[in-house]
Design a protein around this motif. Structure first.
Motif, PDB file in Angstrom:
ATOM      1  N   VAL A 155       0.832  -1.202   0.000  1.00  3.96           N
ATOM      2  CA  VAL A 155       0.000   0.000   0.000  1.00  3.96           C
ATOM      3  C   VAL A 155       0.867   1.253   0.000  1.00  3.96           C
ATOM      4  CG1 VAL A 155      -1.842   1.231   1.192  1.00  3.96           C
ATOM      5  CG2 VAL A 155      -1.804  -1.272   1.203  1.00  3.96           C
ATOM      6  N   VAL A 156       1.830   1.307   0.912  1.00  5.02           N
ATOM      7  CA  VAL A 156       2.765   2.431   0.989  1.00  5.02           C
ATOM      8  C   VAL A 156       4.173   1.853   0.944  1.00  5.02           C
ATOM      9  CG1 VAL A 156       3.552   4.435   2.306  1.00  5.02           C
ATOM     10  CG2 VAL A 156       1.132   3.747   2.383  1.00  5.02           C
ATOM     11  N   HIS A 157       4.953   2.270  -0.051  1.00  7.17           N
ATOM     12  CA  HIS A 157       6.301   1.735  -0.214  1.00  7.17           C
ATOM     13  C   HIS A 157       7.155   2.083   0.994  1.00  7.17           C
ATOM     14  CE1 HIS A 157      10.229   0.882  -2.028  1.00  7.17           C
ATOM     15  NE2 HIS A 157       9.565   0.175  -2.927  1.00  7.17           N
ATOM     16  N   HIS A 161       7.132  -9.669 -11.197  1.00  8.57           N
ATOM     17  CA  HIS A 161       6.069  -8.696 -10.973  1.00  8.57           C
ATOM     18  C   HIS A 161       6.443  -7.682  -9.893  1.00  8.57           C
ATOM     19  CE1 HIS A 161       3.225 -11.684 -12.996  1.00  8.57           C
ATOM     20  NE2 HIS A 161       3.250 -10.586 -13.737  1.00  8.57           N
ATOM     21  N   HIS A 162       7.343  -8.055  -8.978  1.00 12.78           N
ATOM     22  CA  HIS A 162       7.830  -7.081  -8.000  1.00 12.78           C
ATOM     23  C   HIS A 162       8.569  -5.953  -8.721  1.00 12.78           C
ATOM     24  CE1 HIS A 162       9.769  -6.517  -3.749  1.00 12.78           C
ATOM     25  NE2 HIS A 162       9.166  -5.426  -4.199  1.00 12.78           N
ATOM     26  N   GLN A 163       9.428  -6.339  -9.658  1.00 13.54           N
ATOM     27  CA  GLN A 163      10.142  -5.327 -10.433  1.00 13.54           C
ATOM     28  C   GLN A 163       9.178  -4.527 -11.295  1.00 13.54           C
ATOM     29  OE1 GLN A 163      12.868  -6.887 -13.318  1.00 13.54           O
ATOM     30  NE2 GLN A 163      13.995  -4.988 -13.532  1.00 13.54           N
ATOM     31  N   LEU A 164       8.176  -5.206 -11.866  1.00  8.68           N
ATOM     32  CA  LEU A 164       7.207  -4.524 -12.718  1.00  8.68           C
ATOM     33  C   LEU A 164       6.432  -3.472 -11.929  1.00  8.68           C
ATOM     34  CD1 LEU A 164       6.015  -4.757 -15.668  1.00  8.68           C
ATOM     35  CD2 LEU A 164       4.174  -6.073 -14.620  1.00  8.68           C
ATOM     36  N   VAL A 165       5.975  -3.836 -10.738  1.00  6.71           N
ATOM     37  CA  VAL A 165       5.201  -2.905  -9.922  1.00  6.71           C
ATOM     38  C   VAL A 165       6.064  -1.713  -9.509  1.00  6.71           C
ATOM     39  CG1 VAL A 165       4.050  -2.640  -7.690  1.00  6.71           C
ATOM     40  CG2 VAL A 165       3.549  -4.625  -9.119  1.00  6.71           C
ATOM     41  N   ASP A 166       7.318  -1.971  -9.151  1.00  4.19           N
ATOM     42  CA  ASP A 166       8.186  -0.903  -8.679  1.00  4.19           C
ATOM     43  C   ASP A 166       8.582   0.064  -9.787  1.00  4.19           C
ATOM     44  OD1 ASP A 166       8.214  -1.501  -6.020  1.00  4.19           O
ATOM     45  OD2 ASP A 166       9.994  -2.756  -6.103  1.00  4.19           O
ATOM     46  N   THR A 167       8.709  -0.436 -11.016  1.00  8.08           N
ATOM     47  CA  THR A 167       9.240   0.396 -12.096  1.00  8.08           C
ATOM     48  C   THR A 167       8.169   0.982 -12.994  1.00  8.08           C
ATOM     49  OG1 THR A 167       9.532  -1.580 -13.498  1.00  8.08           O
ATOM     50  CG2 THR A 167      11.417  -0.868 -12.140  1.00  8.08           C
ATOM     51  N   ARG A 168       6.930   0.505 -12.936  1.00 10.83           N
ATOM     52  CA  ARG A 168       5.890   0.992 -13.837  1.00 10.83           C
ATOM     53  C   ARG A 168       4.871   1.891 -13.156  1.00 10.83           C
ATOM     54  NH1 ARG A 168       5.576  -2.230 -18.485  1.00 10.83           N
ATOM     55  NH2 ARG A 168       7.711  -2.834 -19.025  1.00 10.83           N
ATOM     56  N   GLY A 169       5.108   2.265 -11.912  1.00 11.32           N
ATOM     57  CA  GLY A 169       4.178   3.150 -11.231  1.00 11.32           C
ATOM     58  C   GLY A 169       2.855   2.494 -10.894  1.00 11.32           C
ATOM     59  N   ILE A 170       2.840   1.192 -10.718  1.00 14.28           N
ATOM     60  CA  ILE A 170       1.613   0.465 -10.389  1.00 14.28           C
ATOM     61  C   ILE A 170       1.356   0.556  -8.887  1.00 14.28           C
ATOM     62  CG2 ILE A 170       0.502  -1.801 -10.385  1.00 14.28           C
ATOM     63  CD1 ILE A 170       2.143  -2.485 -12.866  1.00 14.28           C
ATOM     64  N   THR A 171       0.135   0.833  -8.514  1.00 15.99           N
ATOM     65  CA  THR A 171      -0.241   0.925  -7.100  1.00 15.99           C
ATOM     66  C   THR A 171      -1.136  -0.247  -6.732  1.00 15.99           C
ATOM     67  OG1 THR A 171      -2.138   2.337  -7.628  1.00 15.99           O
ATOM     68  CG2 THR A 171      -0.055   3.425  -7.086  1.00 15.99           C
ATOM     69  N   MET A 172      -1.168  -0.554  -5.428  1.00 18.58           N
ATOM     70  CA  MET A 172      -1.952  -1.673  -4.930  1.00 18.58           C
ATOM     71  C   MET A 172      -2.815  -1.207  -3.757  1.00 18.58           C
ATOM     72  SD  MET A 172       1.067  -4.592  -4.907  1.00 18.58           S
ATOM     73  CE  MET A 172      -0.011  -5.803  -4.125  1.00 18.58           C
ATOM     74  N   ARG A 173      -3.960  -1.840  -3.589  1.00 14.20           N
ATOM     75  CA  ARG A 173      -4.795  -1.594  -2.416  1.00 14.20           C
ATOM     76  C   ARG A 173      -5.563  -2.873  -2.104  1.00 14.20           C
ATOM     77  NH1 ARG A 173     -10.253  -0.184  -3.629  1.00 14.20           N
ATOM     78  NH2 ARG A 173     -10.627  -0.126  -5.887  1.00 14.20           N
ATOM     79  N   TRP A 174      -5.871  -3.020  -0.850  1.00 13.00           N
ATOM     80  CA  TRP A 174      -6.591  -4.214  -0.395  1.00 13.00           C
ATOM     81  C   TRP A 174      -8.082  -4.010  -0.610  1.00 13.00           C
ATOM     82  CZ3 TRP A 174      -5.631  -9.049   0.873  1.00 13.00           C
ATOM     83  CH2 TRP A 174      -6.582  -9.780   1.583  1.00 13.00           C
ATOM     84  N   VAL A 175      -8.723  -4.959  -1.284  1.00 17.39           N
ATOM     85  CA  VAL A 175     -10.166  -4.893  -1.512  1.00 17.39           C
ATOM     86  C   VAL A 175     -10.887  -6.050  -0.844  1.00 17.39           C
ATOM     87  CG1 VAL A 175      -9.946  -3.605  -3.655  1.00 17.39           C
ATOM     88  CG2 VAL A 175      -9.957  -6.107  -3.717  1.00 17.39           C
ATOM     89  N   GLY A 176     -10.118  -7.009  -0.310  1.00 13.95           N
ATOM     90  CA  GLY A 176     -10.735  -8.129   0.392  1.00 13.95           C
ATOM     91  C   GLY A 176     -11.092  -9.275  -0.527  1.00 13.95           C
ATOM     92  N   THR A 177     -11.149 -10.447   0.055  1.00 12.26           N
ATOM     93  CA  THR A 177     -11.544 -11.638  -0.694  1.00 12.26           C
ATOM     94  C   THR A 177     -12.994 -11.973  -0.403  1.00 12.26           C
ATOM     95  OG1 THR A 177     -10.740 -13.029   1.111  1.00 12.26           O
ATOM     96  CG2 THR A 177      -9.208 -12.570  -0.695  1.00 12.26           C
ATOM     97  N   SER A 178     -13.569 -12.771  -1.285  1.00  5.37           N
ATOM     98  CA  SER A 178     -14.973 -13.149  -1.129  1.00  5.37           C
ATOM     99  C   SER A 178     -15.139 -14.064   0.073  1.00  5.37           C
ATOM    100  CB  SER A 178     -15.467 -13.845  -2.396  1.00  5.37           C
ATOM    101  OG  SER A 178     -16.780 -14.302  -2.226  1.00  5.37           O
ATOM    102  N   SER A 179     -16.136 -13.780   0.888  1.00  3.64           N
ATOM    103  CA  SER A 179     -16.378 -14.622   2.072  1.00  3.64           C
ATOM    104  C   SER A 179     -17.252 -15.819   1.758  1.00  3.64           C
ATOM    105  CB  SER A 179     -17.045 -13.783   3.171  1.00  3.64           C
ATOM    106  OG  SER A 179     -18.273 -13.242   2.691  1.00  3.64           O
TER     107      SER A 179
END
Length: 569
Positions: free
Chosen positions: A459-461, A480-498
């Motif tokens: 969420v916050v680097h 994908h770690h390198q991809l996220v870090d170098t392409r400006g991709i952001t992540m957020r938790w949306v939760g899984t289906s219960s």
């Protein structure tokens, strides 16, 4: 040896005859030497000192003969008569068929001859003259002219006083040359002659050398292996870009296969010099000297040392935090099922009540209402945390007897609510909590296992002040770690289906609970029909992960007291 005169083809006959006479003498000399071999076992055989000198001379002669062969081959190839009949598509193939040598030998001979003729004339001349060994010449062919830039560098003129590349015009300006007055030399002929004499004197004195000669002069005092280091240094200095390309090619060709086969595993692979040296050093460090009663082959001892390297890394917590927990297996199982399986006998019956597996109750995933066993495609029984492969009950009971247990409590949306500590290394258990929650790389469509993943500050680097917590961590494979870090991709938790949605268990298994957004603000989604943001997600940030003592998990509380979704990993 007679030289051809100006008379053309008819005058070339004496030269051909000279070649024939030399070959006849050579074959006769070889026959004489071969006849002497039988006398080596007799009483009149030369002493060891004479045999040493004989071997040295034979090697030098055979090296010179190789040089003559390499000088001959390009002429045969250029003549083109080898193409007649169409039996061979390449010159190397023709040579193999003609002389019955191995294909690799033919290719190596042709390649060496071409490089000597096109880029290494001084090397060929010294080989033919016997002042350069065959192995040294082979090193030059394999290392020096391996790119266009390096081929050009072999012809560069080097001023040995400074080590700098120069030109004839630049050199003559650095030495005194008695040139005539321009008025006395109107056509410049005498001036050119004086400059040429100065250049020839510099070459004779070794002040001016070509790049090739500069390298070859080191061969006088170095064996072929150490000479290769010098030749490699020349290649690197003159064209470092070619080395980078070779390194990239080698890195792309790296692989390691561990294939289960009859009785064990088959290992095959290729490593770069860097990685191969690291592995070799590690194996040799644990190999040690064999004891007197050790009858294993060196290969068997290296195999044991490689296994010891892996065991040492795991035992000493070197690979990742929390890895130093024997027996190096992570298992995900509900607390109630763990208690039930630990109480089962080898026949699968409970040691306390005598019930068999799956006969109601909550111990085997039952409904807890006294009916038949419950069926859930989304949770299942005990599994290996990383691969999600099922765990044999005997292994689970053994692990329960001799292993550390960490309680990880999940909320209804799949977020980690509670992490118990099996030891004081909090970060290790936090990683296990992330693995138990995410199961694999959480990037949409990726299923790389945790062993190929890193924990990413999602969420916050970390560099931006993000906390190191389960709430701010997610599994991403190295790519994908390198991809996220170098392409400006952001992540957020949306939760899984219960609950299991309309797409069944497959959608639940693919649902990671993380949403990805690219640098333009567009959501990165799984392809249909899988919903990237399944119904029931919280759409918010993941809850924090509280750390509690492992004794809480073993204090005898009823199973599920902390949460109905609790699991022990």
């Amino acid at each position: 040896m007679e030289e051809p005169g100006p008379g053309g083809a008819r005058d070339a006959v004496p030269t051909a005859q000279a070649w024939e006479r030399a070959l006849v003498h050579l074959e006769a000399a070889a026959g004489d030497l071969a006849a002497l071999v039988s006398s080596l076992d007799g009483s009149g055989a030369p002493d060891a000192a004479r045999l040493v000198a004989t071997h040295t001379r034979l090697r030098r002669v055979t090296g010179r003969l190789d040089g003559v062969r390499y000088a001959v081959l390009p002429r045969i190839e250029d003549a083109g008569s080898w193409r007649s009949g169409g039996a061979a598509r390449t010159f190397a193939t023709w040579l193999r068929l003609r002389e019955g040598v191995a294909a690799s030998t033919a290719r190596k001979d042709v390649s060496t001859a071409r490089r000597l003729a096109q880029a290494l004339p001084a090397t060929r001349d010294r080989l033919v003259a016997g002042t350069l060994g065959a192995d040294h010449a082979r090193v030059m062919c394999e290392v020096a002219p391996t790119s266009r830039t390096r081929q050009d560098a072999l012809a560069w003129l080097v001023d040995t006083r400074t080590g700098e590349v120069t030109t004839p015009e630049a050199y003559v300006q650095t030495v005194p040359v008695d040139v005539p007055d321009p008025s006395d030399d109107p056509d410049g002929e005498r001036t050119r002659t004086r400059m040429t004499e100065a250049l020839e004197a510099a070459v004779d004195d070794g002040v001016l050398v070509t790049g090739e000669t500069l390298v070859l002069d080191e061969a006088r005092t170095l064996d072929a292996d150490r000479f290769r280091v010098v030749a490699r240094r020349f290649a690197t200095v003159t064209d470092p870009d070619a080395d980078d390309a070779d390194d990239d090619k080698a890195a792309e060709g790296e692989f390691l296969d561990l294939s289960r086969t009859f009785g064990g595993f088959h290992v095959a692979g290729f490593l770069t010099h860097e990685h191969g040296t690291l592995v070799t050093t590690a194996v040799n460090a644990l190999l040690g000297a064999p004891s007197a009663e050790d009858t294993r082959t060196p290969g068997q001892r290296r195999a044991q040392a490689l296994a010891d390297v892996a065991r040492l890394v795991l035992d000493t917590d070197q690979a990742s935090p929390g890895a130093a927990v024997r027996p190096h297996l992570n298992v995900t199982v509900s607390w109630t099922e763990l208690l039930a399986q630990a109480a089962c006998t080898d026949e699968g019956r409970c040691a306390a009540c005598g019930r068999g597996s799956g006969q109601g109750g909550s111990g085997q995933g039952g409904s807890g209402q006294g009916g038949g066993p419950g069926i859930s495609l989304t949770r299942g029984g005990p599994v290996l945390t990383e691969s999600r492969d099922r765990i044999p009950r005997s292994l689970l009971r053994r692990l329960a007897c001799d292993s550390a247990i960490t309680r990880i409590v999940f909320g209804p949306d799949g977020a980690v609510l509670d992490v118990g500590r099996a030891q004081r290394t909090v970060s290790g258990q936090m990683r296990r909590a992330v693995i138990a929650r995410d199961r694999h790389c959480v990037y949409p469509g990726c299923d790389q296992p945790p062993s190929r993943c890193e924990v990413h500050h999602a969420v916050v680097h970390w560099a931006d002040g993000g906390s190191t917590s389960a709430a701010n961590s997610a599994l991403l494979c190295w790519y994908h770690h390198q991809l996220v870090d170098t392409r400006g991709i952001t992540m957020r938790w949306v939760g899984t289906s219960s609950t299991v949605n309309r797409q069944g268990a497959a959608a639940t298994l693919l649902d990671s609970g993380w949403a990805f957004t690219d640098a333009r603000g567009r959501r990165i989604r799984l392809p249909d029909p899988v919903d990237a943001d399944p119904p029931g997600g919280t759409g918010g940030d993941p809850p924090g992960a509280a750390v509690v003592d492992v004794s809480d998990a073993l204090d005898g509380r009823p199973a599920g007291a902390a949460s109905t979704d609790g699991e022990a990993a």
